[in-house]
Design a protein around this motif. Sequence first.
Motif, PDB file in Angstrom:
ATOM      1  N   SER A  68      68.836 -11.559  79.725  1.00  0.00           N
ATOM      2  CA  SER A  68      68.556 -10.365  78.932  1.00  0.00           C
ATOM      3  C   SER A  68      67.136  -9.858  79.142  1.00  0.00           C
ATOM      4  CB  SER A  68      68.788 -10.633  77.448  1.00  0.00           C
ATOM      5  OG  SER A  68      70.056 -11.164  77.253  1.00  0.00           O
ATOM      6  N   MET A  69      66.772  -9.598  80.378  1.00  0.00           N
ATOM      7  CA  MET A  69      65.502  -8.982  80.748  1.00  0.00           C
ATOM      8  C   MET A  69      64.338  -9.959  80.791  1.00  0.00           C
ATOM      9  SD  MET A  69      65.521  -5.838  81.576  1.00  0.00           S
ATOM     10  CE  MET A  69      66.785  -4.575  81.678  1.00  0.00           C
ATOM     11  N   LEU A  73      61.258  -9.649  83.369  1.00  0.00           N
ATOM     12  CA  LEU A  73      59.937  -9.291  82.860  1.00  0.00           C
ATOM     13  C   LEU A  73      58.916 -10.398  83.132  1.00  0.00           C
ATOM     14  CD1 LEU A  73      60.897  -7.490  79.535  1.00  0.00           C
ATOM     15  CD2 LEU A  73      60.194  -6.474  81.698  1.00  0.00           C
ATOM     16  N   SER A  93      48.441  -9.828  75.871  1.00  0.00           N
ATOM     17  CA  SER A  93      49.031 -11.030  75.293  1.00  0.00           C
ATOM     18  C   SER A  93      50.471 -11.175  75.768  1.00  0.00           C
ATOM     19  CB  SER A  93      48.960 -10.987  73.770  1.00  0.00           C
ATOM     20  OG  SER A  93      49.638  -9.856  73.288  1.00  0.00           O
ATOM     21  N   ARG A  97      52.068 -14.340  77.753  1.00  0.00           N
ATOM     22  CA  ARG A  97      53.321 -14.980  77.380  1.00  0.00           C
ATOM     23  C   ARG A  97      54.270 -15.037  78.572  1.00  0.00           C
ATOM     24  NH1 ARG A  97      57.139 -17.193  77.509  1.00  0.00           N
ATOM     25  NH2 ARG A  97      59.118 -16.933  76.431  1.00  0.00           N
ATOM     26  N   LEU A 175      65.841   1.111  81.026  1.00  0.00           N
ATOM     27  CA  LEU A 175      65.075   0.239  80.140  1.00  0.00           C
ATOM     28  C   LEU A 175      63.854  -0.334  80.862  1.00  0.00           C
ATOM     29  CD1 LEU A 175      64.797  -1.226  77.438  1.00  0.00           C
ATOM     30  CD2 LEU A 175      66.386  -2.950  78.257  1.00  0.00           C
ATOM     31  N   ARG A 178      61.051   2.135  81.089  1.00  0.00           N
ATOM     32  CA  ARG A 178      60.284   2.327  79.849  1.00  0.00           C
ATOM     33  C   ARG A 178      59.308   1.190  79.614  1.00  0.00           C
ATOM     34  NH1 ARG A 178      65.192   4.002  77.483  1.00  0.00           N
ATOM     35  NH2 ARG A 178      65.330   2.112  76.246  1.00  0.00           N
TER      36      ARG A 178
ATOM     37  N   SER B   8      51.873   0.040  69.921  1.00  0.00           N
ATOM     38  CA  SER B   8      53.185  -0.346  69.438  1.00  0.00           C
ATOM     39  C   SER B   8      53.261  -1.799  68.987  1.00  0.00           C
ATOM     40  CB  SER B   8      54.206  -0.099  70.532  1.00  0.00           C
ATOM     41  OG  SER B   8      53.762  -0.716  71.714  1.00  0.00           O
ATOM     42  N   VAL B   9      52.694  -2.694  69.786  1.00  0.00           N
ATOM     43  CA  VAL B   9      52.882  -4.105  69.496  1.00  0.00           C
ATOM     44  C   VAL B   9      52.284  -4.467  68.140  1.00  0.00           C
ATOM     45  CG1 VAL B   9      52.439  -6.436  70.316  1.00  0.00           C
ATOM     46  CG2 VAL B   9      52.977  -4.638  71.930  1.00  0.00           C
ATOM     47  N   ARG B  46      68.051 -14.124  68.413  1.00  0.00           N
ATOM     48  CA  ARG B  46      67.192 -13.010  68.847  1.00  0.00           C
ATOM     49  C   ARG B  46      67.758 -11.652  68.437  1.00  0.00           C
ATOM     50  NH1 ARG B  46      64.120 -16.244  73.237  1.00  0.00           N
ATOM     51  NH2 ARG B  46      64.115 -18.028  71.875  1.00  0.00           N
ATOM     52  N   GLN B 225      62.669   2.848  72.520  1.00  0.00           N
ATOM     53  CA  GLN B 225      63.443   1.613  72.429  1.00  0.00           C
ATOM     54  C   GLN B 225      63.902   1.346  71.005  1.00  0.00           C
ATOM     55  OE1 GLN B 225      61.645  -1.726  74.822  1.00  0.00           O
ATOM     56  NE2 GLN B 225      60.450   0.011  75.502  1.00  0.00           N
ATOM     57  N   ARG B 261      72.032  -6.650  74.688  1.00  0.00           N
ATOM     58  CA  ARG B 261      71.213  -7.861  74.787  1.00  0.00           C
ATOM     59  C   ARG B 261      69.956  -7.615  75.619  1.00  0.00           C
ATOM     60  NH1 ARG B 261      72.800 -12.973  73.376  1.00  0.00           N
ATOM     61  NH2 ARG B 261      71.749 -13.908  75.161  1.00  0.00           N
ATOM     62  N   GLN B 262      70.071  -6.769  76.618  1.00  0.00           N
ATOM     63  CA  GLN B 262      68.885  -6.447  77.425  1.00  0.00           C
ATOM     64  C   GLN B 262      67.843  -5.712  76.585  1.00  0.00           C
ATOM     65  OE1 GLN B 262      71.001  -4.417  80.512  1.00  0.00           O
ATOM     66  NE2 GLN B 262      71.072  -6.210  81.851  1.00  0.00           N
ATOM     67  N   LEU B 263      68.317  -4.787  75.772  1.00  0.00           N
ATOM     68  CA  LEU B 263      67.407  -4.052  74.895  1.00  0.00           C
ATOM     69  C   LEU B 263      66.721  -5.000  73.918  1.00  0.00           C
ATOM     70  CD1 LEU B 263      66.394  -1.277  73.824  1.00  0.00           C
ATOM     71  CD2 LEU B 263      68.379  -1.278  72.309  1.00  0.00           C
ATOM     72  N   ALA B 266      64.161  -7.174  75.747  1.00  0.00           N
ATOM     73  CA  ALA B 266      62.897  -6.510  76.081  1.00  0.00           C
ATOM     74  C   ALA B 266      62.007  -6.405  74.835  1.00  0.00           C
ATOM     75  CB  ALA B 266      63.160  -5.133  76.673  1.00  0.00           C
ATOM     76  N   ASP B 268      62.201  -8.400  72.290  1.00  0.00           N
ATOM     77  CA  ASP B 268      61.865  -9.761  71.888  1.00  0.00           C
ATOM     78  C   ASP B 268      60.686 -10.303  72.697  1.00  0.00           C
ATOM     79  OD1 ASP B 268      62.726 -12.054  70.154  1.00  0.00           O
ATOM     80  OD2 ASP B 268      62.772 -13.022  72.120  1.00  0.00           O
ATOM     81  N   VAL B 269      60.595  -9.901  73.959  1.00  0.00           N
ATOM     82  CA  VAL B 269      59.456 -10.336  74.773  1.00  0.00           C
ATOM     83  C   VAL B 269      58.158  -9.855  74.128  1.00  0.00           C
ATOM     84  CG1 VAL B 269      58.261  -9.964  76.953  1.00  0.00           C
ATOM     85  CG2 VAL B 269      60.674 -10.541  76.963  1.00  0.00           C
ATOM     86  N   GLU B 272      57.684 -11.974  70.934  1.00  0.00           N
ATOM     87  CA  GLU B 272      57.382 -13.371  71.202  1.00  0.00           C
ATOM     88  C   GLU B 272      55.969 -13.557  71.749  1.00  0.00           C
ATOM     89  OE1 GLU B 272      60.410 -16.663  72.575  1.00  0.00           O
ATOM     90  OE2 GLU B 272      59.471 -15.763  74.318  1.00  0.00           O
ATOM     91  N   SER B 273      55.424 -12.484  72.326  1.00  0.00           N
ATOM     92  CA  SER B 273      54.094 -12.621  72.902  1.00  0.00           C
ATOM     93  C   SER B 273      53.001 -12.523  71.846  1.00  0.00           C
ATOM     94  CB  SER B 273      53.883 -11.552  73.966  1.00  0.00           C
ATOM     95  OG  SER B 273      53.971 -10.286  73.372  1.00  0.00           O
ATOM     96  N   LEU B 274      53.368 -12.209  70.618  1.00  0.00           N
ATOM     97  CA  LEU B 274      52.354 -12.150  69.564  1.00  0.00           C
ATOM     98  C   LEU B 274      51.958 -13.564  69.163  1.00  0.00           C
ATOM     99  CD1 LEU B 274      53.810  -9.212  67.484  1.00  0.00           C
ATOM    100  CD2 LEU B 274      51.788  -9.202  68.943  1.00  0.00           C
ATOM    101  N   MET B 278      55.886 -17.891  69.540  1.00  0.00           N
ATOM    102  CA  MET B 278      56.547 -18.859  70.401  1.00  0.00           C
ATOM    103  C   MET B 278      56.383 -20.268  69.850  1.00  0.00           C
ATOM    104  SD  MET B 278      56.490 -18.974  74.469  1.00  0.00           S
ATOM    105  CE  MET B 278      54.852 -19.627  74.572  1.00  0.00           C
ATOM    106  N   ARG B 281      58.822 -20.803  67.088  1.00  0.00           N
ATOM    107  CA  ARG B 281      60.157 -21.018  67.639  1.00  0.00           C
ATOM    108  C   ARG B 281      60.305 -22.424  68.194  1.00  0.00           C
ATOM    109  NH1 ARG B 281      61.559 -15.240  70.609  1.00  0.00           N
ATOM    110  NH2 ARG B 281      62.338 -14.268  68.700  1.00  0.00           N
TER     111      ARG B 281
END
Lengths: 467, 299
Positions: A68-69, A73, A93, A97, A175, A178, B8-9, B46, B225, B261-263, B266, B268-269, B272-274, B278, B281
């Motif tokens: 799922s990407m 990524l 960040s 990750r 996607l 974007r 955004s993040v 997720r 998104q 799931r791809q959306l 993306a 979630d990445v 999760e990077s905040l 991680m 989790r």
Amino acid sequence: MTRRSSKEGIRQSRLGRIAPLARLGLRVGGRYLARSPQLIFASVERRAELRNDLALRSAEEVAEELGSMKGVLMKLGQMASYVDEDMPQTFRSAMARLQHSAPPMSPALASSVILEELGDAPERVFARWDEWPFAAASIGQVHRAITLDGRAVAVKVQYPGIARSIISDLRNVALLRRVIKAAFPGMDTGSFIEELGERLREEVDYLLEADNQEYFAQYYEGHPVIHVPRVVRELSTARVLTTELVSGERFEKVLQWDQHERDMAAETINRFVSRSLYRLHAFNGDPHPGNYLFHGRGRVTFLDFGLTKYFTDRDLAPLVEALRCLVIENDGACFRSALERAGFLQAGAPVTTETVVDRFGLFYSTVLSDAPMTITPALASAIVRRFFDAKGPLAPYSDVPRSYVILQRINLGLYAVLGSLNATANWRRIGAEMWPFVNAPASTPIGEAEARWERQRTEADKVAAAR
Amino acid sequence: MDQQPQTSVNHMEPLARAFSRSVSEHPTDGGLFGPQSIVWRVHRDRSFPLAGLRSLMIQALHPLAMAGVAEHSNWREDPFGRVAATSGYILTVTYGDTAAAHKAAARVRAIHSHVNGTDPVTGLAYRAGDPSLLLWIHAAMVDSIVHVVQRYGRGLDATGADRYVWEMVRFAELVGVPAKDVPASVAALEEYIESVDLLQATPAARDSIGIVLDPPGLDDDMREQWRELGQVAAGTLPAWARSMYGYEEPDPESMEREPVRQLIGALDVAFESLPGVMEARERIELRMRRAAGKAAESG
């Protein structure tokens, strides 16, 4: 076309070359092969940071971690790891990750991949098999093993299901576009995604990587400072890649070596890149510090050929021309027109040629003058920033044509690596040895050793042809 | 509107902090459900943001529940903070130790006790502490989680779903719903939702969901998104809820498991990077593995 013909040429001449090379004191293989496989096996240690307690135990867990990407990524993050200086703050960040490697597969899951791909459990396919990996790979992990005929090998095992999932993720271009646009505002996402997608689709097929690696390994066989591990074909499939196991120091360790050692390592990396480009017309597309092993005195082993790009004469011609115009002729108009032909700059853009030379010239700054020069981290990041500068005077008229996208990444990555080594050399002279319009004589001890190796190659080829 | 340009993040940072805090590093016990529960397994899925959006859309269709939110919360001014607070509560009750869960529940009950009024649309009086309203909120959430996780998340079969609904009775009980009134199976849950009257999309509901789907301050790339996720959430609504909002039937292609799931992946990445996400989790995963390992040894 170039690729096929030269490859066959190498293959045919290989056997004939062994005898004269064996007499050469410089023969590189001895250094690695004289040691017993057991010793090599033992010296390649597992990296402590792999989180075995979080090991992935099923294809479902792999999908959760990398599907799922996420895998795509992460790969993007690895490729972009050296450009994070210029990234919007918020994405740094995220990139950190993404560079974090996924947990390893559990022994049972890795074993199931070997069983499926090689037809039997790893304990029976190999004389010795280390059930935990010693290194992470972008879509798999690497185990050390000893083959039944006694060779120490590195076995790269792909995560189950990941190939299908990456290919499906790459299809979701809207996607990806974007996400990439948000992470790299200055970049032309269209050509980048196309090129990245094509390379990743190739990367999931380890048989292609095996071909790439053998192409490089055969060419560089016997080279005094450049080593590429050989592929063990009979133990390689689309999901398992078995190669000679090499032990050496990691990049982080080299950063603590004295400057002379670091300069030599940097010189070899630089030579590998320009020789591969100008002689092999191929580029190993991942100048990630993790893809080098260092052996001192300038000797470097190059790993990971999953992201390899081949160039045609036509791809290279305008780049060679731009280099010649700027560096040798010092002719701005000629430089500009070469960039326009390559597609980097729109023809007739309303900017002066001085501006073009000033902006693009930075990318050539290491080879502009015939003198020793230090590639500092500051210079490396200035180059990267210039590349991603969306606000500069040329930004509206410049672009990276698709066939050069990977080349640009590698160049930027290369500068980052040389910058971390804070390396000094007369880069102009080293480059000129390889530039097709100069073919200058050797300018350093490594260059002289390389020239001797090349003469031996040529003689070996002649002997082979005469037979 | 003159808005500070924001990245955004950062909008997800309160949520990241809430998540990290709720999974304490040194819990005194396994909490109300424990690492072997299905609640632990389901709540780390997720697809949770999608389940959260669907929950809000259904919850808002009860005019009295909606009125309480519209008239008493800072929701409009700080939608991200509000979502973080609610998520933090759910995560603390799930992954926190028993003391932390009870403390969080007591705080929620105390806040509810001050929320009373009259719904301008129906003219009916409401109290946030009213067990029948709380049951609605609970049921909409549990139904959404089951629906979304089964469709887009990690495996949750019919038996698992029933077990999940049953374990979640405890959740409702904590905020003041008598256990005997809480549906304890998927079938009972569906029956309950069908039985509730007073469902309509009031102006307050439309307004709130409008903010959820297009929150102020998102930058362009994130907004696209997020909107897409909102569309998917609307697409997962039951037909009756969709028609109350006047949404069109979703394009089946956009609702397929893979692109959704791809959306989610993306987004979630980015989440999760905040900082801390991680690690939190990993704490959950390790506790679940340890508990499963112990169970295997003794069993």
